[in-house]
Motif scaffolding. Structure first.
Motif, PDB file in Angstrom:
ATOM      1  N   THR A   1       0.755  -0.854   0.206  1.00 56.51           N
ATOM      2  CA  THR A   1      -0.048  -0.085  -0.668  1.00 56.51           C
ATOM      3  C   THR A   1       1.078   1.272   0.222  1.00 56.51           C
ATOM      4  OG1 THR A   1      -1.675  -1.565   1.221  1.00 56.51           O
ATOM      5  CG2 THR A   1      -1.595   1.227   1.236  1.00 56.51           C
ATOM      6  N   SER A   2       0.685   1.932  -1.026  1.00 59.37           N
ATOM      7  CA  SER A   2       1.617   3.651  -1.499  1.00 59.37           C
ATOM      8  C   SER A   2       0.576   4.832  -0.779  1.00 59.37           C
ATOM      9  CB  SER A   2       1.758   3.949  -2.779  1.00 59.37           C
ATOM     10  OG  SER A   2       2.917   2.626  -2.861  1.00 59.37           O
ATOM     11  N   TYR A   3       1.294   5.383   0.517  1.00 57.72           N
ATOM     12  CA  TYR A   3       0.607   6.753   0.918  1.00 57.72           C
ATOM     13  C   TYR A   3       1.701   8.371   0.595  1.00 57.72           C
ATOM     14  CZ  TYR A   3      -1.077   3.824   4.132  1.00 57.72           C
ATOM     15  OH  TYR A   3      -1.719   2.599   4.577  1.00 57.72           O
ATOM     16  N   ASP A   4       0.652   8.833  -0.220  1.00 53.32           N
ATOM     17  CA  ASP A   4       1.235  10.363  -0.839  1.00 53.32           C
ATOM     18  C   ASP A   4       1.795  11.240   0.432  1.00 53.32           C
ATOM     19  OD1 ASP A   4      -0.938  11.353   0.894  1.00 53.32           O
ATOM     20  OD2 ASP A   4      -2.194  11.912  -1.965  1.00 53.32           O
TER      21      ASP A   4
ATOM     22  N   VAL B   1      -2.225   6.096  -2.091  1.00 54.81           N
ATOM     23  CA  VAL B   1      -2.881   6.379  -4.194  1.00 54.81           C
ATOM     24  C   VAL B   1      -2.607   4.941  -4.482  1.00 54.81           C
ATOM     25  CG1 VAL B   1      -1.943   8.113  -3.561  1.00 54.81           C
ATOM     26  CG2 VAL B   1      -0.087   6.303  -3.841  1.00 54.81           C
ATOM     27  N   ASP B   2      -1.730   3.247  -4.177  1.00 49.12           N
ATOM     28  CA  ASP B   2      -2.238   2.579  -5.015  1.00 49.12           C
ATOM     29  C   ASP B   2      -1.949   1.178  -4.153  1.00 49.12           C
ATOM     30  OD1 ASP B   2      -1.584   1.626  -7.921  1.00 49.12           O
ATOM     31  OD2 ASP B   2       0.614   0.677  -6.449  1.00 49.12           O
ATOM     32  N   GLU B   3      -2.763  -0.133  -4.911  1.00 54.04           N
ATOM     33  CA  GLU B   3      -1.928  -0.998  -3.561  1.00 54.04           C
ATOM     34  C   GLU B   3      -1.663  -2.081  -4.530  1.00 54.04           C
ATOM     35  OE1 GLU B   3      -5.611  -1.359  -1.315  1.00 54.04           O
ATOM     36  OE2 GLU B   3      -5.186  -0.923   0.361  1.00 54.04           O
ATOM     37  N   THR B   4      -0.903  -2.769  -4.282  1.00 53.22           N
ATOM     38  CA  THR B   4      -0.637  -4.359  -5.065  1.00 53.22           C
ATOM     39  C   THR B   4      -0.652  -5.522  -4.405  1.00 53.22           C
ATOM     40  OG1 THR B   4      -0.043  -2.444  -6.436  1.00 53.22           O
ATOM     41  CG2 THR B   4       1.416  -4.947  -6.618  1.00 53.22           C
ATOM     42  N   ILE B   5      -0.714  -6.396  -4.566  1.00 55.42           N
ATOM     43  CA  ILE B   5      -0.975  -8.160  -4.317  1.00 55.42           C
ATOM     44  C   ILE B   5       0.693  -8.340  -4.609  1.00 55.42           C
ATOM     45  CG2 ILE B   5      -1.290  -9.980  -3.940  1.00 55.42           C
ATOM     46  CD1 ILE B   5      -4.516  -8.741  -4.760  1.00 55.42           C
ATOM     47  N   ALA B   6       1.638  -8.548  -3.850  1.00 54.33           N
ATOM     48  CA  ALA B   6       2.818  -8.956  -3.955  1.00 54.33           C
ATOM     49  C   ALA B   6       3.300  -9.381  -3.422  1.00 54.33           C
ATOM     50  CB  ALA B   6       3.068  -7.564  -5.273  1.00 54.33           C
ATOM     51  N   SER B   7       4.839 -10.502  -3.224  1.00 56.09           N
ATOM     52  CA  SER B   7       5.182 -10.928  -2.544  1.00 56.09           C
ATOM     53  C   SER B   7       7.048 -10.850  -2.529  1.00 56.09           C
ATOM     54  CB  SER B   7       4.997 -12.509  -2.599  1.00 56.09           C
ATOM     55  OG  SER B   7       5.501 -13.027  -3.705  1.00 56.09           O
ATOM     56  N   VAL B   8       7.913 -10.708  -1.522  1.00 54.85           N
ATOM     57  CA  VAL B   8       8.820 -11.157  -2.136  1.00 54.85           C
ATOM     58  C   VAL B   8       9.135 -12.381  -1.767  1.00 54.85           C
ATOM     59  CG1 VAL B   8      10.993 -10.037  -0.360  1.00 54.85           C
ATOM     60  CG2 VAL B   8       9.102  -8.667  -0.903  1.00 54.85           C
TER      61      VAL B   8
ATOM     62  N   PHE C   1       7.951  12.177  -0.891  1.00 57.68           N
ATOM     63  CA  PHE C   1       6.735  12.303  -1.366  1.00 57.68           C
ATOM     64  C   PHE C   1       6.078  10.909  -1.242  1.00 57.68           C
ATOM     65  CE2 PHE C   1       9.717   9.766  -4.746  1.00 57.68           C
ATOM     66  CZ  PHE C   1       9.122   9.156  -5.493  1.00 57.68           C
ATOM     67  N   ARG C   2       6.581   9.824  -1.667  1.00 59.16           N
ATOM     68  CA  ARG C   2       5.332   8.507  -1.206  1.00 59.16           C
ATOM     69  C   ARG C   2       7.045   7.578  -0.285  1.00 59.16           C
ATOM     70  NH1 ARG C   2       3.889   5.458  -6.709  1.00 59.16           N
ATOM     71  NH2 ARG C   2       2.591   7.884  -6.438  1.00 59.16           N
ATOM     72  N   THR C   3       5.396   7.022   0.123  1.00 57.27           N
ATOM     73  CA  THR C   3       5.974   5.701   1.207  1.00 57.27           C
ATOM     74  C   THR C   3       4.461   5.099   1.005  1.00 57.27           C
ATOM     75  OG1 THR C   3       6.272   7.252   2.843  1.00 57.27           O
ATOM     76  CG2 THR C   3       5.467   5.220   3.997  1.00 57.27           C
ATOM     77  N   MET C   4       6.081   3.469   0.899  1.00 54.31           N
ATOM     78  CA  MET C   4       5.054   2.116   0.948  1.00 54.31           C
ATOM     79  C   MET C   4       4.800   0.680   1.863  1.00 54.31           C
ATOM     80  SD  MET C   4       4.687  -1.285   0.006  1.00 54.31           S
ATOM     81  CE  MET C   4       7.307  -1.680   0.217  1.00 54.31           C
ATOM     82  N   VAL C   5       3.951   0.550   2.534  1.00 54.12           N
ATOM     83  CA  VAL C   5       3.989  -0.322   4.059  1.00 54.12           C
ATOM     84  C   VAL C   5       2.656  -1.210   3.705  1.00 54.12           C
ATOM     85  CG1 VAL C   5       2.419   0.078   6.165  1.00 54.12           C
ATOM     86  CG2 VAL C   5       3.262   1.691   5.301  1.00 54.12           C
ATOM     87  N   SER C   6       3.788  -2.419   3.667  1.00 51.36           N
ATOM     88  CA  SER C   6       3.133  -3.836   3.669  1.00 51.36           C
ATOM     89  C   SER C   6       3.170  -4.674   4.330  1.00 51.36           C
ATOM     90  CB  SER C   6       3.798  -4.449   2.129  1.00 51.36           C
ATOM     91  OG  SER C   6       3.653  -6.073   2.002  1.00 51.36           O
ATOM     92  N   ARG C   7       2.032  -5.608   5.222  1.00 49.62           N
ATOM     93  CA  ARG C   7       1.795  -6.461   6.221  1.00 49.62           C
ATOM     94  C   ARG C   7       2.100  -7.884   5.684  1.00 49.62           C
ATOM     95  NH1 ARG C   7      -1.995  -2.312   6.995  1.00 49.62           N
ATOM     96  NH2 ARG C   7      -1.999  -1.333   8.753  1.00 49.62           N
ATOM     97  N   GLU C   8       3.225  -8.443   6.095  1.00 46.63           N
ATOM     98  CA  GLU C   8       3.550  -9.437   4.941  1.00 46.63           C
ATOM     99  C   GLU C   8       3.653 -10.891   6.109  1.00 46.63           C
ATOM    100  OE1 GLU C   8       7.023  -7.237   1.435  1.00 46.63           O
ATOM    101  OE2 GLU C   8       7.798  -8.346   3.037  1.00 46.63           O
ATOM    102  N   THR C   9       3.578 -12.116   5.524  1.00 46.61           N
ATOM    103  CA  THR C   9       3.129 -13.470   6.016  1.00 46.61           C
ATOM    104  C   THR C   9       3.869 -14.369   5.800  1.00 46.61           C
ATOM    105  OG1 THR C   9       1.311 -15.108   7.048  1.00 46.61           O
ATOM    106  CG2 THR C   9       0.645 -13.484   5.242  1.00 46.61           C
ATOM    107  N   LEU C  10       3.713 -15.601   6.247  1.00 48.41           N
ATOM    108  CA  LEU C  10       4.753 -16.720   5.164  1.00 48.41           C
ATOM    109  C   LEU C  10       3.642 -17.594   4.784  1.00 48.41           C
ATOM    110  CD1 LEU C  10       7.640 -17.242   7.072  1.00 48.41           C
ATOM    111  CD2 LEU C  10       7.912 -16.456   4.741  1.00 48.41           C
ATOM    112  N   LYS C  11       2.278 -17.283   5.008  1.00 45.87           N
ATOM    113  CA  LYS C  11       1.269 -18.244   4.884  1.00 45.87           C
ATOM    114  C   LYS C  11       1.061 -18.109   3.280  1.00 45.87           C
ATOM    115  CE  LYS C  11      -1.427 -17.370   8.550  1.00 45.87           C
ATOM    116  NZ  LYS C  11      -0.396 -17.250   9.195  1.00 45.87           N
ATOM    117  N   ASP C  12       0.075 -19.001   2.437  1.00 52.01           N
ATOM    118  CA  ASP C  12      -0.446 -18.638   0.967  1.00 52.01           C
ATOM    119  C   ASP C  12      -1.176 -17.706   0.482  1.00 52.01           C
ATOM    120  OD1 ASP C  12       0.817 -21.694   0.989  1.00 52.01           O
ATOM    121  OD2 ASP C  12      -1.534 -22.622   1.539  1.00 52.01           O
ATOM    122  N   SER C  13      -1.217 -16.564   1.533  1.00 49.73           N
ATOM    123  CA  SER C  13      -1.810 -15.141   0.827  1.00 49.73           C
ATOM    124  C   SER C  13      -2.018 -14.083   2.207  1.00 49.73           C
ATOM    125  CB  SER C  13      -3.523 -15.315   0.331  1.00 49.73           C
ATOM    126  OG  SER C  13      -4.198 -16.319   1.637  1.00 49.73           O
TER     127      SER C  13
END
Length: 420
Positions: free
Chosen positions: A89-92, A98-105, A213-225
């Motif tokens: 989730t990106s914040y201005d 301003v944006d949300e993307t489902i992704a994985s690291v 100008f932008r900050t991205m925050v991601s709550r992440e887990t090792l689960k399947d989704s």
């Protein structure tokens, strides 16, 4: 206070070398300079009760420590293969999404190292569940390959990871902070772009500052989704794993905390500290708006507090901070000081040759446990709890201070962090 042009120009620097509109360039020094400013930790000026050895003798080579921490807390899957799934989730600048993307690291073992890739969902046919899809189109992008001798711009301390500050191809500067706990973690990326003082034509001279100008925050887990409110409601996290989507009262931050702290500096190296009791001055997590006008802050549900510098200038360290309450009795914090726009001067004719690349000035990571409630707010907390419902046994139990005798050495604290 200097006012900066609200326009953000991302074309002044391209990569590490090319320059647009000017004759200046970003220069990477071939030898180590001794003139770089080293910023001490802010906690050194507080009265927080710390216990440490006079010197921090190395228990292992620094590269081995970094590698072990990386595998233990981040590439922590079987065979060092892990996929951290989240919603990016990106914040201005004003805090709007301003944006949300489902992704994985993704981390995967490869040729004696660990390869990092990012998998991003670019198209999907949605099913009934919030984050599941009948068909899903993804793209995977290579990021880096890590080895014990090459961690790139990453620096680890206990459960934290700091990546950067790094220059992106767009010319902006990115600083990434990560805190890991159980099968979850929180990842934050600050992005600063070149700006000029009000009235100065952008690109007519070298950048005078870097503005968030932008900050991205991601709550992440090792689960399947990725974690969502619905997924946690259907499958509650196990003890020891974080609960991302829960109500966290502001009073939960205001406790007496104690635990361990890991610090790093270019001159001091890795050091461990035992925090007997955190002082109010050092409890920046309890001051969500920050201590100066230059602090940009964002407080999110689930006990997440983010603080970063609005503007980074030469000669001033910008503090990037992340605090997280994965549960009501655990407080995790990471703080990184960022140095940027340090001029490189030609000593012969006193002219500006360019800038040193942005650098990490210091790192601090705190792993804290609740010792007891603060007496002055206990009545307010009780009133709030009474309005929310009956207390359970855990909340009603009296919290006693730690029995730690304060004799832990810095070496012990480092070993404790390594064994977490």
């Amino acid at each position: 206070m200097v006012k900066y042009d609200s326009r953000i120009t991302l074309l002044w620097l391209v990569g590490l070398g090319a320059v647009v509109k000017t004759t200046y360039s970003f220069v990477i020094p071939t030898t180590t300079t001794t003139s770089r400013l080293v910023v001490p930790f802010p906690a050194a000026a507080t009265t927080t009760k710390l216990s440490s050895s006079e010197e921090a003798p190395p228990i292992e080579d620094d590269s081995e420590i970094q590698w072990d921490l990386f595998k233990k807390h981040h590439a922590k899957g079987e065979g060092n293969n892990a996929s951290w799934k989240g919603i990016w989730t990106s914040y201005d600048y004003i805090g709007d999404v301003v944006d949300e993307t489902i992704a994985s690291v993704n981390y995967a073992s490869k040729d004696g190292g660990i390869e990092q890739t990012h998998t991003v969902v670019v198209g999907a046919k949605k099913s009934d569940c919030a984050t599941c899809f009948d068909t899903m189109e993804t793209k995977t992008f290579p990021v880096a390959t890590y080895t014990p001798q090459q961690m790139h711009k990453s620096r680890l301390g206990s459960i934290s990871l700091v990546n950067g500050p790094s220059l992106l191809r767009s010319g902006s500067m990115a600083t990434e902070l990560v805190l890991s706990h159980g099968d979850g973690r929180v990842r934050v990326v600050f992005q600063h772009a070149p700006v000029w003082e009000q009235g100065v034509e952008p690109g007519s001279c070298p950048p005078q500052a870097l503005k968030l100008f932008r900050t991205m925050v991601s709550r992440e887990t090792l689960k399947d989704s990725p974690p969502t409110f619905e997924s946690e409601e259907q499958n509650p996290p196990k003890p020891g794993d974080p609960i991302f989507f829960r109500g966290v009262s502001p009073f939960k931050w205001h406790k007496v905390w104690g635990g361990t702290s890991w610090t790093w500096g270019p001159n001091t190296g890795n050091r461990g500290w035992a925090i007997e009791e955190m002082d109010e001055m050092d409890s920046w997590h309890g001051r969500p708006t920050g201590d100066t006008m230059n602090v940009w802050t964002l407080r999110l549900p689930g006990g997440i507090l983010i603080q970063g510098p609005r503007v980074v200038q030469d000669g001033e360290a910008g503090l990037c901070r992340l605090a997280w309450l994965p549960d009501d009795d655990t407080l995790l914090r990471v703080e990184a000081s960022v140095l940027a726009l340090e001029p490189m001067i030609n000593m012969e004719d006193d002219t500006l040759m360019g800038f040193f690349p942005p650098a990490l000035g210091s790192l601090r990571c705190d792993s804290l446990k609740k010792l007891r409630d603060l007496e002055e707010i206990s009545a307010s907390v009780q009133t709030e709890q009474d309005t929310m419902g009956p207390l359970d046994e855990k909340e009603a139990a009296a919290q006693n201070p730690s029995d730690d005798d304060g004799d832990n050495s810095g070496l012990d604290a480092v070993r404790d962090a390594l064994s977490m």
